[in-house]
Design an enzyme around this catalytic site. Structure first.
Site, PDB file in Angstrom:
ATOM      1  N   LYS A 181      59.264  34.365 -28.117  1.00 59.25           N
ATOM      2  CA  LYS A 181      59.750  35.140 -26.972  1.00 59.25           C
ATOM      3  C   LYS A 181      59.314  34.524 -25.652  1.00 59.25           C
ATOM      4  O   LYS A 181      60.038  34.599 -24.656  1.00 59.25           O
ATOM      5  CB  LYS A 181      59.269  36.596 -27.060  1.00 59.25           C
ATOM      6  CG  LYS A 181      59.981  37.379 -28.156  1.00 59.25           C
ATOM      7  CD  LYS A 181      59.773  38.875 -28.022  1.00 59.25           C
ATOM      8  CE  LYS A 181      60.628  39.609 -29.051  1.00 59.25           C
ATOM      9  NZ  LYS A 181      60.388  41.049 -29.084  1.00 59.25           N
TER      10      LYS A 181
ATOM     11  N   LYS B 268      67.085  35.481 -36.424  1.00 58.54           N
ATOM     12  CA  LYS B 268      67.001  36.909 -36.761  1.00 58.54           C
ATOM     13  C   LYS B 268      68.007  37.734 -35.950  1.00 58.54           C
ATOM     14  O   LYS B 268      68.205  37.457 -34.761  1.00 58.54           O
ATOM     15  CB  LYS B 268      65.568  37.370 -36.437  1.00 58.54           C
ATOM     16  CG  LYS B 268      65.222  38.761 -36.848  1.00 58.54           C
ATOM     17  CD  LYS B 268      63.814  39.125 -36.393  1.00 58.54           C
ATOM     18  CE  LYS B 268      63.806  39.624 -34.963  1.00 58.54           C
ATOM     19  NZ  LYS B 268      62.764  40.609 -34.656  1.00 58.54           N
TER      20      LYS B 268
ATOM     21  N   LYS C  87      68.073  43.003 -31.175  1.00 58.08           N
ATOM     22  CA  LYS C  87      68.772  43.835 -30.187  1.00 58.08           C
ATOM     23  C   LYS C  87      68.815  43.185 -28.820  1.00 58.08           C
ATOM     24  O   LYS C  87      69.637  43.558 -27.981  1.00 58.08           O
ATOM     25  CB  LYS C  87      68.169  45.243 -30.128  1.00 58.08           C
ATOM     26  CG  LYS C  87      66.684  45.315 -29.829  1.00 58.08           C
ATOM     27  CD  LYS C  87      66.244  46.771 -29.701  1.00 58.08           C
ATOM     28  CE  LYS C  87      65.351  47.237 -30.822  1.00 58.08           C
ATOM     29  NZ  LYS C  87      64.026  46.607 -30.848  1.00 58.08           N
TER      30      LYS C  87
HETATM   31  N1  AQP Z   1      66.713  41.325 -38.133  1.00 62.85           N
HETATM   32  C1  AQP Z   1      65.857  42.138 -38.725  1.00 62.85           C
HETATM   33  N2  AQP Z   1      65.819  42.244 -40.064  1.00 62.85           N
HETATM   34  C2  AQP Z   1      64.963  43.088 -40.692  1.00 62.85           C
HETATM   35  N3  AQP Z   1      64.083  43.881 -40.009  1.00 62.85           N
HETATM   36  C3  AQP Z   1      64.091  43.799 -38.678  1.00 62.85           C
HETATM   37  N4  AQP Z   1      63.378  44.437 -37.733  1.00 62.85           N
HETATM   38  C4  AQP Z   1      63.771  44.026 -36.512  1.00 62.85           C
HETATM   39  N5  AQP Z   1      64.748  43.111 -36.624  1.00 62.85           N
HETATM   40  C5  AQP Z   1      64.972  42.951 -37.958  1.00 62.85           C
HETATM   41  C6  AQP Z   1      62.344  45.427 -38.029  1.00 62.85           C
HETATM   42  O1  AQP Z   1      62.598  46.572 -37.229  1.00 62.85           O
HETATM   43  C7  AQP Z   1      61.339  47.161 -36.883  1.00 62.85           C
HETATM   44  C8  AQP Z   1      61.297  47.401 -35.417  1.00 62.85           C
HETATM   45  O2  AQP Z   1      61.323  46.186 -34.709  1.00 62.85           O
HETATM   46  P1  AQP Z   1      61.167  46.235 -33.138  1.00 62.85           P
HETATM   47  O3  AQP Z   1      62.390  46.759 -32.539  1.00 62.85           O
HETATM   48  O4  AQP Z   1      59.938  46.967 -32.776  1.00 62.85           O
HETATM   49  O5  AQP Z   1      60.922  44.762 -32.706  1.00 62.85           O
HETATM   50  P2  AQP Z   1      61.570  43.442 -33.152  1.00 62.85           P
HETATM   51  O6  AQP Z   1      61.122  43.093 -34.522  1.00 62.85           O
HETATM   52  O7  AQP Z   1      61.238  42.458 -32.076  1.00 62.85           O
HETATM   53  O8  AQP Z   1      63.120  43.781 -33.186  1.00 62.85           O
HETATM   54  P3  AQP Z   1      64.267  43.179 -32.326  1.00 62.85           P
HETATM   55  O9  AQP Z   1      65.536  43.878 -32.675  1.00 62.85           O
HETATM   56  O10 AQP Z   1      64.248  41.684 -32.455  1.00 62.85           O
HETATM   57  O11 AQP Z   1      63.861  43.646 -30.885  1.00 62.85           O
HETATM   58  P4  AQP Z   1      63.797  42.806 -29.547  1.00 62.85           P
HETATM   59  O12 AQP Z   1      65.106  42.072 -29.481  1.00 62.85           O
HETATM   60  O13 AQP Z   1      63.650  43.849 -28.473  1.00 62.85           O
HETATM   61  O14 AQP Z   1      62.622  41.916 -29.660  1.00 62.85           O
HETATM   62  C9  AQP Z   1      60.247  46.235 -37.380  1.00 62.85           C
HETATM   63  O15 AQP Z   1      59.750  46.737 -38.597  1.00 62.85           O
HETATM   64  C10 AQP Z   1      60.972  44.943 -37.606  1.00 62.85           C
HETATM   65  O16 AQP Z   1      60.365  44.177 -38.617  1.00 62.85           O
END
Ligand code: AQP
Length: 349
Positions: free
Chosen positions: A127, A210, A213
């Site tokens: 990030k 991955k 969002k």
């Molecule tokens: N692509 C994914 N596949 C499986 N699990 C996922 N998680 C996130 N993306 C995937 C799981 O969702 C939970 C919450 O994650 P988060 O929103 O707190 O943070 P993150 O992992 O950083 O998710 P994003 O969507 O990638 O958010 P941004 O873009 O804001 O950084 C966790 O249990 C995570 O493992």
């Protein structure tokens, strides 16, 4: 659903079984958040452990958020949790910033965690990218806050997606160092629970990235708020290859996009990825994608419908979150107070 007990080397403490997990309201939730985390959360309710689920709005602040949008996204995430089966009467559902234990314990644990440990966190490297000098201090310290989220409840199990494994290992390292440094057996060595066919859902545009969002491309993900046509269109346009599907997952080792779509299908329908391959063996994506779109719409449309209904009453969502925060405070405040005492602070009362 396996819930391994928290363990510690020679741990004599019987920790109350508690499941904790959270999701950042940093945007609309995706199919990755749903399959990797949310879909599994409801299954722990009534399984003998307390279930505590949190919208981690303090984590969302580690990158710029428009204040009004953040509030809206937090309500939308709360609606998504409930639409996915989290019952606020059986689980504690709240937003992180409303419970002071999280930020307070994060500071105490920041003084236990080592800079070298933080430097190894791949999510910060991803990030922060090349602009690492200019990102927030919060983004760097994020894993200490995550450890505090978990340890403020002395949680014994944390269901997460694969990407959070390293942060969970750090939480265990922090708990173990705290216990060792103060000669106590106070924090459990919490178990990550990473299971199912979709622990790492990949981008629809790039099978090596991955699904996230915050990806600038909306076509890379399915949002829980997408309608049926949008879901079908995104799946139709998902990147794939020209080969037919093999009879088992073994044949998809070097085909990340195809592997991703099969895993998504399996996770949505609660089948094994091999069973999905066997069903479509020899067929191309012209046959597979419409079937996947149907499965995705059948599964997600009722959830989106319930989310939209719940979003019509934001005051009720706020009330549910406040009630959850009060119940979370009852558990976490004494744990933080005991942490303060162990570390040498004068007790509050
Ligand atoms: N692509 C994914 N596949 C499986 N699990 C996922 N998680 C996130 N993306 C995937 C799981 O969702 C939970 C919450 O994650 P988060 O929103 O707190 O943070 P993150 O992992 O950083 O998710 P994003 O969507 O990638 O958010 P941004 O873009 O804001 O950084 C966790 O249990 C995570 O493992």
């Amino acid at each position: 659903m396996s819930l391994a007990p928290a363990s510690g080397p020679a741990s004599a403490t019987a920790f109350t079984p508690r499941v904790f997990s959270g999701i950042q309201p940093s945007g609309g939730l995706t199919l990755g958040n749903y399959l990797g985390a949310l879909k599994r959360f409801a299954g722990y309710q009534g399984g003998g452990a307390e279930t505590i689920y949190c919208l981690v709005d303090l984590h969302a602040l580690t990158v710029w958020q428009d204040p009004e949008r953040l509030r809206q996204q937090t309500r939308e995430a709360a609606a998504a949790f409930m639409a996915a089966g989290i019952d606020p009467a059986r689980s504690i559902l709240f937003n992180q910033s409303a419970v002071p234990a999280h930020a307070e314990l994060a500071w105490l644990l920041s003084c236990v965690a080592r800079v070298g440990w933080m430097d190894r966190m791949t999510q910060f490297k991803d990030k922060g990218g090349r602009d690492r000098e200019r990102v927030s201090l919060g983004l760097y310290a994020y894993p200490a806050l995550m450890a505090a989220d978990i340890l403020a409840y002395r949680a014994t199990a944390v269901p997460v997606g694969e990407d959070q494994k390293q942060h969970l290992e750090l939480t265990r390292d922090i708990a173990a160092k705290f216990n060792h440094d103060y000669g106590v057996d106070f924090f459990p060595l919490t178990e990550p629970v990473i299971e199912g066919a979709a622990t790492r859902v990949m981008s629809l545009r790039d099978g090596t990235k991955k699904m996230s969002k915050s990806d600038p491309s909306d076509a890379s993900r399915i949002n829980l708020s997408d309608d049926a046509d949008t879901i079908a269109q995104k799946i139709r346009k998902a990147r794939t290859d020209a080969e037919p599907l093999p009879g088992s997952m073994e044949g998809l080792k070097d085909r990340p996009e195809a592997r991703n779509l099969v895993n998504i299908f399996a996770a949505l329908t609660d089948e094994s990825p091999d069973a999905i391959c066997a069903r479509f063996e020899g067929q191309g994506f012209g046959a597979f994608k419409p079937a996947l779109a149907d499965a995705a719409v059948a599964h997600l449309a009722p959830i989106t419908g319930r989310m939209n209904d719940l979003m019509r009453d934001p005051a009720e969502l706020d009330r549910i979150l406040r009630d959850g925060a009060a119940r979370a405070d009852v558990i976490s405040a004494p744990i933080v107070e005991e942490t303060r005492r162990i570390m040498g602070m004068i007790p509050k009362r």
